[in-house]
Design a protein around this motif. Structure first.
Motif, mmCIF file in Angstrom:
data_model
loop_
_atom_site.group_PDB
_atom_site.id
_atom_site.type_symbol
_atom_site.label_atom_id
_atom_site.label_comp_id
_atom_site.label_asym_id
_atom_site.label_seq_id
_atom_site.Cartn_x
_atom_site.Cartn_y
_atom_site.Cartn_z
ATOM 1 N N LYS A 165 0.830 -1.209 0.000
ATOM 2 C CA LYS A 165 0.000 0.000 0.000
ATOM 3 C C LYS A 165 0.865 1.260 0.000
ATOM 4 O O LYS A 165 0.706 2.139 -0.836
ATOM 5 N N THR A 166 1.770 1.308 0.966
ATOM 6 C CA THR A 166 2.613 2.497 1.091
ATOM 7 C C THR A 166 3.419 2.703 -0.189
ATOM 8 O O THR A 166 3.513 3.817 -0.701
ATOM 9 N N HIS A 167 3.964 1.622 -0.700
ATOM 10 C CA HIS A 167 4.753 1.715 -1.920
ATOM 11 C C HIS A 167 3.914 2.338 -3.056
ATOM 12 O O HIS A 167 4.327 3.300 -3.701
ATOM 13 N N ILE A 217 -3.147 9.966 2.218
ATOM 14 C CA ILE A 217 -3.130 9.645 3.643
ATOM 15 C C ILE A 217 -2.938 8.152 3.804
ATOM 16 O O ILE A 217 -3.771 7.355 3.380
ATOM 17 N N ASP A 218 -1.844 7.788 4.438
ATOM 18 C CA ASP A 218 -1.516 6.386 4.655
ATOM 19 C C ASP A 218 -2.032 5.965 6.036
ATOM 20 O O ASP A 218 -2.077 6.799 6.951
ATOM 21 N N ASP A 219 -2.384 4.703 6.177
ATOM 22 C CA ASP A 219 -2.847 4.189 7.477
ATOM 23 C C ASP A 219 -3.870 5.104 8.126
ATOM 24 O O ASP A 219 -3.715 5.516 9.282
ATOM 25 N N VAL A 220 -4.901 5.398 7.369
ATOM 26 C CA VAL A 220 -5.902 6.359 7.838
ATOM 27 C C VAL A 220 -6.681 5.806 9.036
ATOM 28 O O VAL A 220 -7.234 6.560 9.828
#
Ligand code: ADP
Ligand code: MG
Length: 454
Positions: A165-167, A223-226
């Motif tokens: 996801k982050t990638h 927004i990561d890890d929302v």
């Protein structure tokens, strides 16, 4: 605003504000506003430009809201929208057709811009391997890079940990910076959003203003890890307002989480329904072919001298996620370097099964089963049997949990090991222990002690 037209209500709000605010402020920022609509507690106000919008949002929001709440006797949210005769900024990009051809930015400038946006420049599309587990998310990501804000908005990506996801969302940010040089990208995690918000509030009004300005200047907000903001009231409130402000203005919003919007615990409904309003893409664990492809890619990137056989063995042993997969390759390569052992199928297996270092993904399933039988005084036969007696069912579920955690087996593989159980049964069992471990200190300690045996 039940009994009168929104227009009439808005006029009342303006009358109130005209008295409350200085004449200069009123005529600059409010006099020209009109109401577009008022639905489900959200009032959309039209303004003439971005400057006006920003000022109303950042400086007068509370006052306007108070007047509106007072007049309607209900709680309202406000959205300020630039009247549609003005196109959103993304479409106004560039200096006209003559100057459309933008020069490629040099690497250093790109790195600096990535850093300003909060991105790590090494997450790119070039080093993102596409397979059946992530091709939908990847295709949507590509489409967003071509036309931010136009098609899939918001994009919500979810998957288990270590699946990219982050990638992927950072690759979108980096690629947009490269392709659309006039666009502002802002990347944050749910956690950093909250921390920055709290910090800005403790430091006073000016900082809160800067905080808002930073996020509301985004053409692309990632927004990561929302899920982190769930359960935190004032963070969700600020998030909601930021989200609306950007979304209404057709800026691109991209969110990543460990589960789908409606399954995030303790998240406000108004947020989860907005998250779900655009495109939702799931990423799955990689299959064998994909795992091999990822390791090949990694080999090329790092220059590790390892054979295809070695890559394939690692890929067949580490099934859970891509982070573990990369960790396992590193582990194999460094074990070979320190022991001088030649790498082949057997030695790779041995390294991954016997090392018990911190980043070891694998504990032998057999050892886990034996440790459970010892500790709870049950027989392997019982663990595999259909019986649901508590004395057996709990150890069995602990076993499921450990087989997932410690040997990273797939749900199906755990099911097979435990007498051919269905993967949903395994999922349920693992979830149950995950919850128990949070509440029951003794069980958590027992499990920790158990895991020193394998
Ligand atoms: P998540 O955010 O879902 O937990 P990450 O994006 O942090 O996962 O991915 C974990 C690791 O795996 C990172 O090092 C990332 O670069 C790598 N990775 C994930 N997906 C891919 C992919 N499709 N191709 C290449 N590397 C990947
Ligand atoms: Mg991540």
């Amino acid at each position: 605003m039940a009994n009168e037209s929104p227009k009439a209500t808005w006029q009342k709000v303006l009358n109130t504000l005209e008295v409350d605010l200085s004449p200069a402020v009123f005529s600059t920022f409010l006099k020209t506003t009109t109401i577009e609509k008022s639905e489900k507690g959200i009032t959309t106000v039209l303004v003439k430009d971005r400057y006006q919008k920003e000022n109303l949002e950042l400086r007068y929001y509370a006052q306007i809201k108070a007047a509106l709440d007072d007049i309607t006797g209900t709680k309202n949210e406000l959205i300020f929208k630039v009247a549609s005769s003005l196109k959103p900024k993304t479409e106004r990009a560039g200096l006209g057709p003559l100057f459309r051809e933008e020069k490629e930015l040099d690497v250093e400038t790109l790195k600096r811009k990535a850093k300003e946006a909060g991105l790590a420049p090494f997450y790119t599309f070039a080093n993102f391997v596409v397979g059946s587990n992530n091709n939908l998310a990847h295709a949507v990501a590509r489409a967003i890079v071509d036309k931010p804000g136009a098609l899939y908005n918001p994009l919500f990506i979810y998957s288990g940990v270590g699946l990219g996801k982050t990638h992927l969302i950072q690759a979108i940010g980096n690629e947009i910076l490269r392709k659309h040089q006039n666009l502002t990208v802002v990347y944050c995690t749910g956690e950093s959003f909250m921390n920055e918000l709290i910090e800005s509030i403790t430091e006073g009004r000016k900082k809160t203003f800067l905080f808002r300005r930073k996020f509301r200047a985004a053409d692309v907000w990632i927004i990561d890890d929302v899920q982190f903001i769930a359960g935190r009231e004032s963070t969700q409130e600020e998030f909601f307002n930021t989200f609306n402000a950007l979304y209404q203005d057709k800026r691109q919003v991209i969110l990543a989480s460990d589960r789908p919007p409606k399954e995030i615990p303790h998240i406000e409904e108004r947020l989860s329904s907005r998250f779900a309003a655009g495109m939702i893409a799931r990423m799955d664990p990689p299959d064998l072919e994909m795992r091999v492809a990822i390791l090949r890619n990694k080999r090329q990137e790092t220059g590790f001298a390892v054979s295809d056989e070695v890559l394939e063995t690692v890929a067949s042993l580490v099934r859970s996620n891509i982070r573990e997969l990369e960790g396992a390759l590193l582990q194999v390569v460094s074990a070979a370097a320190t022991t001088g052992k030649e790498l082949n199928k057997d030695s790779v297996r041995e390294i991954l099964e016997t090392t018990n270092g911190e980043n070891t993904a694998l504990s032998s399933p057999k050892k886990i089963l034996n440790a459970i039988c010892d500790k709870y005084d049950v027989r392997l036969k019982d663990l595999k049997s259909p019986t649901r007696k508590a004395a057996i069912a709990l150890p069995r579920q602990i076993c499921m949990y450990l087989l997932r955690q410690e040997s990273q087996l797939s749900l199906e593989a755990v099911g097979e090991l435990l007498g051919g159980r269905d993967h949903t049964t395994i999922l349920h069992g693992v979830g149950k222990i995950e919850n128990l471990v949070k509440k029951d200190k003794k069980l958590a300690q027992d499990i920790l002690n158990l895991s020193t045996n394998f």
